[in-house]
Design a protein around this motif. Structure first.
Motif, short mmCIF file in Angstrom:
data_model
loop_
_atom_site.label_atom_id
_atom_site.label_comp_id
_atom_site.label_asym_id
_atom_site.label_seq_id
_atom_site.Cartn_x
_atom_site.Cartn_y
_atom_site.Cartn_z
N GLY A 177 50.74 43.28 31.68
CA GLY A 177 49.85 42.83 32.75
C GLY A 177 48.42 43.29 32.51
N ALA A 178 48.29 44.52 32.05
CA ALA A 178 46.96 45.05 31.76
C ALA A 178 46.33 44.32 30.57
N ILE A 179 47.11 44.03 29.54
CA ILE A 179 46.61 43.29 28.39
C ILE A 179 46.06 41.94 28.82
N MET A 180 46.81 41.24 29.67
CA MET A 180 46.37 39.93 30.15
C MET A 180 45.07 40.05 30.94
N GLY A 181 45.01 41.01 31.83
CA GLY A 181 43.82 41.18 32.65
C GLY A 181 42.59 41.54 31.83
N ILE A 182 42.76 42.41 30.84
CA ILE A 182 41.65 42.81 29.98
C ILE A 182 41.14 41.62 29.17
N ALA A 183 42.06 40.77 28.71
CA ALA A 183 41.66 39.56 27.98
C ALA A 183 40.81 38.66 28.87
N PHE A 184 41.22 38.50 30.11
CA PHE A 184 40.47 37.68 31.05
C PHE A 184 39.09 38.28 31.32
N GLU A 185 39.03 39.61 31.47
CA GLU A 185 37.75 40.28 31.70
C GLU A 185 36.77 40.02 30.56
N ALA A 186 37.29 40.18 29.33
CA ALA A 186 36.42 39.99 28.17
C ALA A 186 35.87 38.58 28.10
N ALA A 187 36.65 37.63 28.63
CA ALA A 187 36.22 36.22 28.61
C ALA A 187 35.34 35.87 29.80
N GLY A 188 34.99 36.88 30.62
CA GLY A 188 34.02 36.67 31.69
C GLY A 188 34.57 36.58 33.09
N ALA A 189 35.88 36.67 33.26
CA ALA A 189 36.48 36.51 34.59
C ALA A 189 36.39 37.80 35.40
N GLU A 190 36.37 37.64 36.71
CA GLU A 190 36.60 38.75 37.64
C GLU A 190 38.11 38.81 37.85
N VAL A 191 38.70 39.97 37.65
CA VAL A 191 40.16 40.07 37.64
C VAL A 191 40.65 41.01 38.73
N LEU A 192 41.62 40.53 39.51
CA LEU A 192 42.29 41.35 40.52
C LEU A 192 43.64 41.78 39.95
N ASP A 193 43.91 43.07 40.01
CA ASP A 193 45.12 43.65 39.44
C ASP A 193 46.21 43.77 40.52
N ARG A 194 47.24 42.93 40.39
CA ARG A 194 48.40 43.04 41.27
C ARG A 194 49.66 43.31 40.44
N THR A 195 49.51 44.12 39.42
CA THR A 195 50.66 44.47 38.60
C THR A 195 51.54 45.48 39.33
N GLY A 196 52.79 45.59 38.86
CA GLY A 196 53.69 46.60 39.41
C GLY A 196 54.51 46.14 40.59
N ILE A 197 54.74 44.83 40.73
CA ILE A 197 55.61 44.34 41.81
C ILE A 197 57.05 44.72 41.52
N GLN A 198 57.76 45.17 42.53
CA GLN A 198 59.14 45.58 42.33
C GLN A 198 60.06 44.36 42.23
N GLY A 199 60.71 44.23 41.10
CA GLY A 199 61.70 43.16 40.92
C GLY A 199 61.12 41.87 40.40
N SER A 200 62.00 41.10 39.76
CA SER A 200 61.59 39.84 39.15
C SER A 200 61.23 38.77 40.17
N VAL A 201 62.01 38.70 41.24
CA VAL A 201 61.85 37.61 42.21
C VAL A 201 60.46 37.62 42.84
N GLY A 202 59.99 38.79 43.26
CA GLY A 202 58.67 38.87 43.89
C GLY A 202 57.55 38.52 42.94
N THR A 203 57.69 38.89 41.67
CA THR A 203 56.67 38.58 40.67
C THR A 203 56.57 37.08 40.45
N ARG A 204 57.71 36.46 40.29
CA ARG A 204 57.75 35.00 40.11
C ARG A 204 57.14 34.30 41.31
#
Length: 323
Positions: free
Chosen positions: A62-89
């Motif tokens: 999740g951090a790798i993805m967010g950092i890639a977006f930042e480098a490409a100019g995006a403002e990134v909100l970090d919502r990593t760490g959701i408990q369980g697969s269902v909530g993430t999906r």
């Protein structure tokens, strides 16, 4: 397995769990500039939210993805760490998040309700991509990183028994039944894609007295010691495999499902910001089991912060530069 604990939840919970585990999130504030990715900052003006499940590998991805977006100019909100697969999906489906690294096998079996995995990893990804297109989700090309089940042994037992594949483990179990003792999780001991299915696929029959059920962390330490078990159930990208110098048996009959990591992006977001694909593709291509083991070990063995581990790797690979 942590990422698969939601398998037993009814499909109806998927929509009901839309807010499961979500917090308000926090902005990513890494001081990064484009390296080999994000040149020209094609995501400048984008507000993107990344999410992940709660275990180590997912936090790093999740951090790798967010950092890639930042480098490409995006403002990134970090919502990593959701408990369980269902909530993430659900977060990506309902727009609480824009993208995550998901596993093809998890999507095919857990979310899409299929009972039989597709043995070929590329075909598995294509099947998931096609099915999820109808749900407003786009799967970008997958990584070689495949976080699936395996059996492993320590170096001393490897030198003693010289098994490299699960077929050779099967042969050993027949020629010397006492040599094959297993340490496994309770779930693995009873799942169709765990030990029962493995025995059926390989024609293996392990006496109950040769099987010890224990928690995941203890399995690794006991396998490394080699006393209670010759072979232990492991996850192929776990950092402890490398740190404990374990030898992983090849699944030569391709029994275990493929759990290749791939970016799963909300289709509406991708249509608005198509450069997401070109930003993530080189990063995903660089993700292998060996890379995952190394990064996971930095967190689980060395105690480093998952986000910092991701940032260091992105800089080391030249994907991003310090701002």
């Amino acid at each position: 397995m942590r990422r698969r604990t939601c398998v037993l939840l009814a499909a109806a919970l998927l929509s009901a769990s839309a807010g499961c585990g979500l917090t308000s999130g926090s902005p990513m504030v890494d001081d990064v500039e484009p390296g080999t990715i994000g040149r020209g900052k094609p995501l400048e003006g984008a507000d993107l939210t990344v999410t992940s499940k709660e275990f180590t590998e997912q936090l790093v991805l999740g951090a790798i993805m967010g950092i890639a977006f930042e480098a490409a100019g995006a403002e990134v909100l970090d919502r990593t760490g959701i408990q369980g697969s269902v909530g993430t999906r659900a977060a990506v489906e309902n727009g609480d998040a824009d993208a995550t690294y998901e596993y093809t096998g998890t999507a095919w079996i857990t979310y899409l309700g299929n009972s039989k995995p597709i043995p070929d990893p590329e075909q598995q990804w294509k099947a998931v991509k096609e099915a999820d297109a109808k749900k407003g989700l786009t799967w970008l090309p997958p990584a070689r990183l495949n976080n699936t089940y395996a059996l492993a042994m320590n170096q001393a037992n490897y030198k003693k028994y010289k098994t490299k594949t699960l077929s050779e483990v099967t042969a050993l179990s027949k020629s010397d039944p006492g040599a094959v003792t297993l340490c496994v999780e309770g779930e693995f001991a009873n799942r169709a894609d765990g030990l029962p299915g493995l025995e059926k696929a390989y024609g293996m029959s392990i006496p109950a007295g040769n099987i010890t059920q224990m928690d995941t962390g203890i399995i690794y330490t006991q396998t490394a010691k080699g006393g209670a078990c010759t072979y232990g159930e492991v996850y192929t990208t776990d950092g402890r495999i490398k740190s404990m110098n374990l030898v992983v048996m090849e699944d030569d009959k391709k029994f275990f499902p493929n759990y290749n990591a791939a970016p799963m992006v909300r289709t509406a977001t991708l249509k608005k910001w198509p450069a997401i694909a070109s930003v993530l593709d080189p990063v995903t291509e660089a993700l292998t089991n060996d890379v995952a083991q190394t990064l996971n070990a930095k967190v689980d063995v060395d105690g480093e912060d998952p986000h910092q581990v991701a940032l260091d790797w992105m800089k080391e690979k030249g994907f991003v530069k310090e701002g």
